[in-house]
Design a protein around this motif. Structure first.
Motif: not given
Length: 106
Positions: A10-36
């Motif tokens: 993953f680090s190599a792909r990030l360094a090459n500008g080819a990194g991708a992520l899959f994130v869910g709604s839980g990522l925003s829970v610490p900001s006060g938003l609900p999950d799905w």
């Protein structure tokens, strides 16, 4: 795949500008938003449903819409009430903002 290999590749792909992520709604829970499931809890409870961990959440959302004769108003209201207030980014958002990712899937 071992963790060390995952990090290395993953680090190599990030360094090459080819990194991708899959994130869910839980990522925003610490900001006060609900999950799905938290987002759907109110409209589901209005229809007498109690959400369970194993529930198919897109199917529940469709059930809510179908229960109002195809009217998405209950879900749209919940979205407006939830996202219509000022929120601050959290540590996950800040980390994403400095990552060299080309795609983020949610």
């Amino acid at each position: 795949m071992k963790l060390e290999r995952l990090i290395s590749e993953f680090s190599a792909r990030l360094a090459n500008g080819a990194g991708a992520l899959f994130v869910g709604s839980g990522l925003s829970v610490p900001s006060g938003l609900p999950d799905w499931s938290g987002l759907l809890a109110g409209p589901a409870e209005d229809l007498g449903l109690k959400l369970l961990a194993q529930d198919n959440l897109p199917q529940i959302a469709q059930y809510v819409v179908n229960s109002y004769s195809g009217n998405r108003g209950a879900l749209v209201k919940r979205l407006r009430d939830t996202f219509g207030k000022p929120l601050l980014p959290n540590h996950y958002h800040r980390a994403l903002s400095v990552m060299n990712v080309t795609s983020i899937w949610t």
